[in-house]
Design a protein around this motif. Sequence first.
Motif, PDB file in Angstrom:
ATOM      1  N   TYR A  39      10.864  -8.791   1.705  1.00  0.00           N
ATOM      2  CA  TYR A  39      10.541  -7.433   2.146  1.00  0.00           C
ATOM      3  C   TYR A  39      11.805  -6.580   2.272  1.00  0.00           C
ATOM      4  O   TYR A  39      11.810  -5.394   1.929  1.00  0.00           O
ATOM      5  CB  TYR A  39       9.808  -7.477   3.490  1.00  0.00           C
ATOM      6  CG  TYR A  39       8.432  -8.087   3.407  1.00  0.00           C
ATOM      7  CD1 TYR A  39       7.663  -7.962   2.250  1.00  0.00           C
ATOM      8  CD2 TYR A  39       7.904  -8.805   4.482  1.00  0.00           C
ATOM      9  CE1 TYR A  39       6.401  -8.537   2.172  1.00  0.00           C
ATOM     10  CE2 TYR A  39       6.636  -9.374   4.403  1.00  0.00           C
ATOM     11  CZ  TYR A  39       5.895  -9.239   3.246  1.00  0.00           C
ATOM     12  OH  TYR A  39       4.646  -9.802   3.164  1.00  0.00           O
ATOM     13  N   ASP A  40      12.875  -7.190   2.758  1.00  0.00           N
ATOM     14  CA  ASP A  40      14.131  -6.447   2.909  1.00  0.00           C
ATOM     15  C   ASP A  40      14.689  -6.031   1.550  1.00  0.00           C
ATOM     16  O   ASP A  40      15.128  -4.881   1.363  1.00  0.00           O
ATOM     17  CB  ASP A  40      15.154  -7.310   3.647  1.00  0.00           C
ATOM     18  CG  ASP A  40      16.467  -6.575   3.855  1.00  0.00           C
ATOM     19  OD1 ASP A  40      16.466  -5.531   4.526  1.00  0.00           O
ATOM     20  OD2 ASP A  40      17.500  -7.048   3.346  1.00  0.00           O
ATOM     21  N   LEU A  41      14.673  -6.937   0.582  1.00  0.00           N
ATOM     22  CA  LEU A  41      15.160  -6.620  -0.760  1.00  0.00           C
ATOM     23  C   LEU A  41      14.293  -5.547  -1.419  1.00  0.00           C
ATOM     24  O   LEU A  41      14.793  -4.671  -2.133  1.00  0.00           O
ATOM     25  CB  LEU A  41      15.184  -7.890  -1.621  1.00  0.00           C
ATOM     26  CG  LEU A  41      16.208  -8.949  -1.217  1.00  0.00           C
ATOM     27  CD1 LEU A  41      15.983 -10.226  -2.024  1.00  0.00           C
ATOM     28  CD2 LEU A  41      17.628  -8.435  -1.425  1.00  0.00           C
ATOM     29  N   THR A  42      12.984  -5.616  -1.161  1.00  0.00           N
ATOM     30  CA  THR A  42      12.070  -4.604  -1.700  1.00  0.00           C
ATOM     31  C   THR A  42      12.387  -3.231  -1.124  1.00  0.00           C
ATOM     32  O   THR A  42      12.468  -2.232  -1.855  1.00  0.00           O
ATOM     33  CB  THR A  42      10.613  -4.975  -1.385  1.00  0.00           C
ATOM     34  OG1 THR A  42      10.307  -6.237  -1.984  1.00  0.00           O
ATOM     35  CG2 THR A  42       9.651  -3.924  -1.918  1.00  0.00           C
ATOM     36  N   ARG A 109       1.009  -6.085  -1.855  1.00  0.00           N
ATOM     37  CA  ARG A 109       1.720  -5.818  -0.594  1.00  0.00           C
ATOM     38  C   ARG A 109       3.043  -5.113  -0.862  1.00  0.00           C
ATOM     39  O   ARG A 109       3.426  -4.181  -0.131  1.00  0.00           O
ATOM     40  CB  ARG A 109       1.969  -7.129   0.141  1.00  0.00           C
ATOM     41  CG  ARG A 109       0.730  -7.734   0.787  1.00  0.00           C
ATOM     42  CD  ARG A 109       1.040  -9.084   1.391  1.00  0.00           C
ATOM     43  NE  ARG A 109      -0.110  -9.619   2.122  1.00  0.00           N
ATOM     44  CZ  ARG A 109      -0.162 -10.849   2.606  1.00  0.00           C
ATOM     45  NH1 ARG A 109       0.876 -11.683   2.424  1.00  0.00           N
ATOM     46  NH2 ARG A 109      -1.231 -11.269   3.264  1.00  0.00           N
ATOM     47  N   LEU A 110       3.751  -5.536  -1.908  1.00  0.00           N
ATOM     48  CA  LEU A 110       5.026  -4.901  -2.233  1.00  0.00           C
ATOM     49  C   LEU A 110       4.805  -3.461  -2.697  1.00  0.00           C
ATOM     50  O   LEU A 110       5.590  -2.567  -2.357  1.00  0.00           O
ATOM     51  CB  LEU A 110       5.759  -5.700  -3.312  1.00  0.00           C
ATOM     52  CG  LEU A 110       6.194  -7.118  -2.923  1.00  0.00           C
ATOM     53  CD1 LEU A 110       7.048  -7.733  -4.011  1.00  0.00           C
ATOM     54  CD2 LEU A 110       6.941  -7.117  -1.590  1.00  0.00           C
ATOM     55  N   ARG A 111       3.735  -3.220  -3.459  1.00  0.00           N
ATOM     56  CA  ARG A 111       3.421  -1.849  -3.862  1.00  0.00           C
ATOM     57  C   ARG A 111       3.178  -0.972  -2.634  1.00  0.00           C
ATOM     58  O   ARG A 111       3.621   0.184  -2.583  1.00  0.00           O
ATOM     59  CB  ARG A 111       2.197  -1.819  -4.777  1.00  0.00           C
ATOM     60  CG  ARG A 111       2.419  -2.357  -6.166  1.00  0.00           C
ATOM     61  CD  ARG A 111       1.362  -1.841  -7.129  1.00  0.00           C
ATOM     62  NE  ARG A 111       0.017  -2.084  -6.646  1.00  0.00           N
ATOM     63  CZ  ARG A 111      -0.750  -3.102  -7.030  1.00  0.00           C
ATOM     64  NH1 ARG A 111      -0.271  -3.996  -7.893  1.00  0.00           N
ATOM     65  NH2 ARG A 111      -1.986  -3.245  -6.563  1.00  0.00           N
ATOM     66  N   THR A 112       2.475  -1.517  -1.648  1.00  0.00           N
ATOM     67  CA  THR A 112       2.206  -0.767  -0.419  1.00  0.00           C
ATOM     68  C   THR A 112       3.497  -0.410   0.303  1.00  0.00           C
ATOM     69  O   THR A 112       3.677   0.716   0.767  1.00  0.00           O
ATOM     70  CB  THR A 112       1.295  -1.579   0.513  1.00  0.00           C
ATOM     71  OG1 THR A 112       0.043  -1.819  -0.144  1.00  0.00           O
ATOM     72  CG2 THR A 112       1.032  -0.822   1.808  1.00  0.00           C
ATOM     73  N   ARG A 113       4.432  -1.362   0.382  1.00  0.00           N
ATOM     74  CA  ARG A 113       5.712  -1.089   1.043  1.00  0.00           C
ATOM     75  C   ARG A 113       6.480   0.002   0.310  1.00  0.00           C
ATOM     76  O   ARG A 113       7.067   0.901   0.936  1.00  0.00           O
ATOM     77  CB  ARG A 113       6.560  -2.372   1.100  1.00  0.00           C
ATOM     78  CG  ARG A 113       6.012  -3.449   2.001  1.00  0.00           C
ATOM     79  CD  ARG A 113       7.003  -4.597   2.143  1.00  0.00           C
ATOM     80  NE  ARG A 113       8.145  -4.231   2.965  1.00  0.00           N
ATOM     81  CZ  ARG A 113       8.186  -4.348   4.281  1.00  0.00           C
ATOM     82  NH1 ARG A 113       7.130  -4.812   4.940  1.00  0.00           N
ATOM     83  NH2 ARG A 113       9.265  -4.007   4.940  1.00  0.00           N
ATOM     84  N   ASP A 119       6.578   7.805   0.779  1.00  0.00           N
ATOM     85  CA  ASP A 119       5.933   8.749   1.707  1.00  0.00           C
ATOM     86  C   ASP A 119       6.938   9.291   2.718  1.00  0.00           C
ATOM     87  O   ASP A 119       6.910  10.482   3.065  1.00  0.00           O
ATOM     88  CB  ASP A 119       4.788   8.063   2.454  1.00  0.00           C
ATOM     89  CG  ASP A 119       3.587   7.785   1.553  1.00  0.00           C
ATOM     90  OD1 ASP A 119       3.465   8.455   0.510  1.00  0.00           O
ATOM     91  OD2 ASP A 119       2.793   6.897   1.896  1.00  0.00           O
ATOM     92  N   ARG A 120       7.823   8.428   3.201  1.00  0.00           N
ATOM     93  CA  ARG A 120       8.816   8.872   4.183  1.00  0.00           C
ATOM     94  C   ARG A 120       9.862   9.768   3.538  1.00  0.00           C
ATOM     95  O   ARG A 120      10.416  10.657   4.188  1.00  0.00           O
ATOM     96  CB  ARG A 120       9.502   7.665   4.836  1.00  0.00           C
ATOM     97  CG  ARG A 120       8.583   6.843   5.724  1.00  0.00           C
ATOM     98  CD  ARG A 120       9.383   5.965   6.666  1.00  0.00           C
ATOM     99  NE  ARG A 120      10.185   4.980   5.954  1.00  0.00           N
ATOM    100  CZ  ARG A 120       9.760   3.751   5.673  1.00  0.00           C
ATOM    101  NH1 ARG A 120       8.545   3.370   6.036  1.00  0.00           N
ATOM    102  NH2 ARG A 120      10.548   2.915   5.034  1.00  0.00           N
TER     103      ARG A 120
END
Length: 249
Positions: A39-42, A109-113, A119-120
């Motif tokens: 998740y961090d690398l993504t 899940r990675l696409r969502t992240r 978005d931000r």
Amino acid sequence: MLLLLFGVGLYLQPIAAWAGLALLLFLRLTKVHSLLLIYDLTDRAALEHVRTLATKRTHMLSPDEYGNVSEEAWNRHLNTFIKKTLVPEFQRRKIEHLLAKDLKRNVARLRTRINRIIDRYQPVEQIFEYDGMTGREFELYCREVLQEAGWRAALTPGSRDQGADIIAEKNGRRVVIQCKFYNGAVGNKAVQEAYAAAAFQDAPYAVVVTNSVYTKFAHQLAHKNGVLLMHHTDLARLDLIVTSGAGSR
């Protein structure tokens, strides 16, 4: 069940039971750490490329000539981004096996992240009032957006513009823009005008910008002739878009 087995093992073979529990905790913590690393690398890769990703998403999720939006092309683009940008890094860290166990679900899940990071990043869109706006006022609005983005943008005289409404320059790039303030879909004529105006103004980039959508045939003609079709909300990112080669005749 695990607690029961641990209790039985603790009664029969205390050392073996504690050793097994330690191994189980180690494996669990290692897996959690690897998932957090994924998740961090993504997140890091998405932040590094967020401007490009945001622009791509805007175009791929733009309404078609019927006002419909399809997420299929954008999801395919994200899948490619994950495969070519993220997976090699996962392989280098030897954690790609966690992604492969349930590939479809994990990629989603990675696409969502990645979408959340975009978005931000996406700036809040400027409030755009359509009521009572004329075509010339829309041109003035587009010029203002370009100037705020660092372009030297000027309106053409009108009667002698040969189809150009705005001529914009930045970092040595000269762009001819045809503005169309429509209630309906923008068709081939606007594409033809933008192409002709760019040729007349000796500009390598031809753009049509509208508050509406484009017909299927306008998309086809624009693709064939290297004319960029934009929604007015994309205009602030024009420099990034033309840098990628879009809109070049």
